[in-house]
Scaffold this motif. Structure first.
Motif, PDB file in Angstrom:
ATOM      1  N   ALA A 204      39.933  31.792  46.453  1.00 38.79           N
ATOM      2  CA  ALA A 204      39.864  32.999  45.624  1.00 38.79           C
ATOM      3  C   ALA A 204      38.895  32.765  44.464  1.00 38.79           C
ATOM      4  O   ALA A 204      38.603  31.623  44.094  1.00 38.79           O
TER       5      ALA A 204
ATOM      6  N   HIS B 270      42.794  42.886  37.626  1.00 39.73           N
ATOM      7  CA  HIS B 270      42.947  42.028  36.437  1.00 39.73           C
ATOM      8  C   HIS B 270      42.504  42.653  35.118  1.00 39.73           C
ATOM      9  O   HIS B 270      42.158  41.939  34.178  1.00 39.73           O
TER      10      HIS B 270
ATOM     11  N   LYS C 204      38.739  43.618  45.292  1.00 39.89           N
ATOM     12  CA  LYS C 204      39.963  42.980  44.776  1.00 39.89           C
ATOM     13  C   LYS C 204      40.680  44.019  43.926  1.00 39.89           C
ATOM     14  O   LYS C 204      40.101  44.583  42.996  1.00 39.89           O
TER      15      LYS C 204
ATOM     16  N   LEU D  74      43.682  31.377  48.009  1.00 32.84           N
ATOM     17  CA  LEU D  74      44.161  30.211  47.247  1.00 32.84           C
ATOM     18  C   LEU D  74      43.228  30.014  46.055  1.00 32.84           C
ATOM     19  O   LEU D  74      42.015  29.904  46.235  1.00 32.84           O
TER      20      LEU D  74
ATOM     21  N   GLY E 275      33.394  32.640  41.663  1.00 37.70           N
ATOM     22  CA  GLY E 275      33.920  33.149  40.411  1.00 37.70           C
ATOM     23  C   GLY E 275      33.139  34.396  40.045  1.00 37.70           C
ATOM     24  O   GLY E 275      32.014  34.596  40.536  1.00 37.70           O
ATOM     25  N   ASN E 276      33.703  35.240  39.211  1.00 32.12           N
ATOM     26  CA  ASN E 276      33.027  36.521  38.964  1.00 32.12           C
ATOM     27  C   ASN E 276      31.644  36.338  38.350  1.00 32.12           C
ATOM     28  O   ASN E 276      31.440  35.560  37.432  1.00 32.12           O
TER      29      ASN E 276
ATOM     30  N   GLU F  25      36.456  31.896  37.901  1.00 31.65           N
ATOM     31  CA  GLU F  25      35.285  31.835  37.028  1.00 31.65           C
ATOM     32  C   GLU F  25      35.060  30.381  36.612  1.00 31.65           C
ATOM     33  O   GLU F  25      35.983  29.717  36.154  1.00 31.65           O
TER      34      GLU F  25
HETATM   35  C1  LIG Z   1      40.431  29.214  36.036  1.00 27.70           C
HETATM   36  C2  LIG Z   1      40.653  30.519  36.718  1.00 27.70           C
HETATM   37  C3  LIG Z   1      39.611  31.443  36.786  1.00 27.70           C
HETATM   38  C4  LIG Z   1      39.783  32.657  37.434  1.00 27.70           C
HETATM   39  N1  LIG Z   1      38.724  33.509  37.547  1.00 27.70           N
HETATM   40  C5  LIG Z   1      38.835  34.622  38.319  1.00 27.70           C
HETATM   41  C6  LIG Z   1      37.710  35.436  38.599  1.00 27.70           C
HETATM   42  O1  LIG Z   1      36.584  35.164  38.182  1.00 27.70           O
HETATM   43  N2  LIG Z   1      37.921  36.533  39.353  1.00 27.70           N
HETATM   44  C7  LIG Z   1      39.146  36.857  39.880  1.00 27.70           C
HETATM   45  O2  LIG Z   1      39.258  37.850  40.595  1.00 27.70           O
HETATM   46  N3  LIG Z   1      40.218  36.100  39.630  1.00 27.70           N
HETATM   47  C8  LIG Z   1      40.085  34.992  38.900  1.00 27.70           C
HETATM   48  N4  LIG Z   1      41.176  34.176  38.718  1.00 27.70           N
HETATM   49  C9  LIG Z   1      42.449  34.539  39.379  1.00 27.70           C
HETATM   50  C10 LIG Z   1      42.533  33.920  40.768  1.00 27.70           C
HETATM   51  O3  LIG Z   1      41.573  34.449  41.665  1.00 27.70           O
HETATM   52  C11 LIG Z   1      43.898  34.169  41.384  1.00 27.70           C
HETATM   53  O4  LIG Z   1      44.070  35.566  41.554  1.00 27.70           O
HETATM   54  C12 LIG Z   1      45.035  33.591  40.511  1.00 27.70           C
HETATM   55  O5  LIG Z   1      44.699  32.308  40.018  1.00 27.70           O
HETATM   56  C13 LIG Z   1      46.319  33.467  41.300  1.00 27.70           C
HETATM   57  O6  LIG Z   1      46.137  32.675  42.452  1.00 27.70           O
HETATM   58  P1  LIG Z   1      46.602  31.140  42.537  1.00 27.70           P
HETATM   59  O7  LIG Z   1      48.060  31.116  42.218  1.00 27.70           O
HETATM   60  O8  LIG Z   1      46.310  30.752  43.965  1.00 27.70           O
HETATM   61  O9  LIG Z   1      45.791  30.402  41.553  1.00 27.70           O
HETATM   62  C14 LIG Z   1      41.032  32.974  38.025  1.00 27.70           C
HETATM   63  C15 LIG Z   1      42.084  32.059  37.940  1.00 27.70           C
HETATM   64  C16 LIG Z   1      41.905  30.847  37.310  1.00 27.70           C
HETATM   65  C17 LIG Z   1      43.057  29.871  37.254  1.00 27.70           C
END
Ligand SMILES: Cc1cc2nc3c(=O)[nH]c(=O)nc-3n(C[C@H](O)[C@H](O)[C@H](O)COP(=O)(O)O)c2cc1C
Length: 411
Positions: free
Chosen positions: A24, A174, A224, A323, A59-60, A27
């Protein structure tokens, strides 16, 4: 028939993802001068591609350098040099993986320290309790701002394809700009972009259409979306179902289901609505309902660290497993699972009283692992959340200063 996470998936556009595990978007905040990806990003994505994940979502990437989710962010605009992005897409496709670029505009979720443009559908500032002054009041977007934004998403997508990315993901979750348009709490407009759900979602649909116009058919176009904002009066599960139905009519290739925003960080398992989220695969109940009605494949992301849970996601009728943090702490988790199905990632639990600080510490400790991998090191599961947060804040402060200097020079 139930699928295994290692089975391929054919998307509506006819292209094939090698398996059902996705990195997933996370950033990285690792851009080099000019908001470009550099060697460390390439190294990081090679590591993930070699680890066996079938699809890597970046990452975005910002569609406008004047509005950034954070310092050290990557920007892709009409006049950005494409060579570094070509290297990025090549790194992500090692080992047969596919790489999609997530494209985003933060809207009102811009740290006040960054400066730049803070736009939103309406002039409603973030309410983060005692941390509210981290953000400033946004300016409602004019018709011109909206047309420019649609153009920017299309232009970034077209550039991504030229640079060799296999797809794009439009970030409408988000609490970022498109999510602000979708939510009645942040969208109080009375014109064609506000009011009914159809009006609030119009910008998302127009962006999807504009992107599809400029990319070839074999480029995946994904969205998303929040299953809900987890705030009373916000975008809810019923809204999400209707939006996904419309996205189906537009032939979107995949919808990723997440949830929350800065005020209510459900994506990390916390929310402001007192609604209990499962400890693992938080959004599965929502994603399952969406998948039942959706005409395109659906993915859910949030709280998945075990193969058994990943398999449960597929068994419940959801097509893909996203993930995030698990792959920050073990970039080879899919390969590990092939030989050790019981292997799991024990994510650090940060349960401080101050939810905002906990969320920031979680981001900091995760990003630290991304930087380690960018330097060719292994992730360090024992990193301290407290020290990671302090170190991250200091690093971000420096990078913010650099951004402000560049920004004010350029304007
Ligand atoms: C360090 C970090 C950076 C993230 N950056 C983004 C992002 O750029 N775009 C996005 O859609 N979600 C972002 N997320 C959210 C993740 O894509 C995901 O939705 C969230 O962490 C939950 O999934 P997980 O439990 O597998 O980590 C970020 C999460 C983390 C921890």
């Amino acid at each position: 028939m139930n699928h295994s996470v290692f089975d391929a998936l054919t998307l509506p556009n006819g292209t094939v993802l090698p398996n059902r595990l996705t990195k997933a978007a996370m950033e990285e905040n690792m851009a080099i001068t000019g908001h470009l990806p550099g060697e460390r990003i390439f190294q990081l994505y090679k590591t993930w591609a070699k680890g066996g994940t079938g699809l890597l979502i970046t990452g975005n990437v910002m569609v406008d350098h004047r509005a950034m989710t954070g310092p050290g962010g990557i920007v892709l605009e009409a006049n950005t040099p494409l060579e570094p992005f070509k290297k990025w897409s090549e790194a992500g496709q090692e080992n047969g993986a596919k790489i999609w670029m997530q494209i985003n505009h933060p809207g009102r979720q811009v740290y006040a320290a960054m400066g730049g443009q803070v736009l939103s559908p309406s002039d409603i500032a973030l309410d983060m309790g005692k941390h509210s002054n981290l953000f400033s009041k946004p300016t409602p977007m004019s018709e011109n701002d909206i047309s420019e934004l649609i153009q920017r998403f299309a232009s970034t997508a077209s550039q991504a394809v030229k640079a060799g990315f296999n797809g794009v993901q439009i970030h409408a979750a988000h609490g970022y700009l498109l999510s602000q348009f979708l939510s009645p709490l942040t969208n109080r407009r009375t014109d064609q972009w506000g009011g009914s759900l159809g009006n609030r979602a119009r910008l998302l649909y127009d962006i999807v259409k504009a992107v599809q116009k400029v990319v070839p058919k074999e480029t995946a176009v994904s969205v998303k979306l929040n299953s809900a904002d987890f705030q009373r009066g916000g975008f809810d599960a019923g809204d999400a179902l209707k939006v996904v139905e419309e996205l189906g009519k537009l032939d979107v290739d995949l919808v990723e289901v997440s949830g929350g925003n800065y005020e209510s960080p459900a994506m990390q398992g916390n929310n402001a609505d007192d609604r209990t989220l499962a400890r693992e695969a938080y959004f599965l109940p929502f994603a399952k309902d969406i998948a039942k009605q959706a005409s395109m494949p659906v993915m859910t992301t949030g709280g998945i660290t075990r193969l058994k849970v990943a398999q449960e996601v597929l068994d419940q009728g959801v097509d893909m497993v996203g993930l995030g943090r698990a792959l920050a702490f073990n970039p080879s988790l899919p390969n590990t699972w092939r030989t050790s199905p019981e292997n799991l990632v024990d994510l650090p639990a940060i349960k401080w009283k101050d939810k905002t600080m906990s969320a920031l510490a979680m981001m900091a400790i995760t990003k630290r692992q991304l930087r380690r991998m960018g330097q060719g090191k292994r992730p360090k599961i024992s990193s301290s959340p407290f020290f990671s947060l302090i170190a991250d804040q200091m690093r971000l402060k420096k990078l913010t200063k650099v951004y402000r200097n560049q920004y004010h020079q350029a304007e």
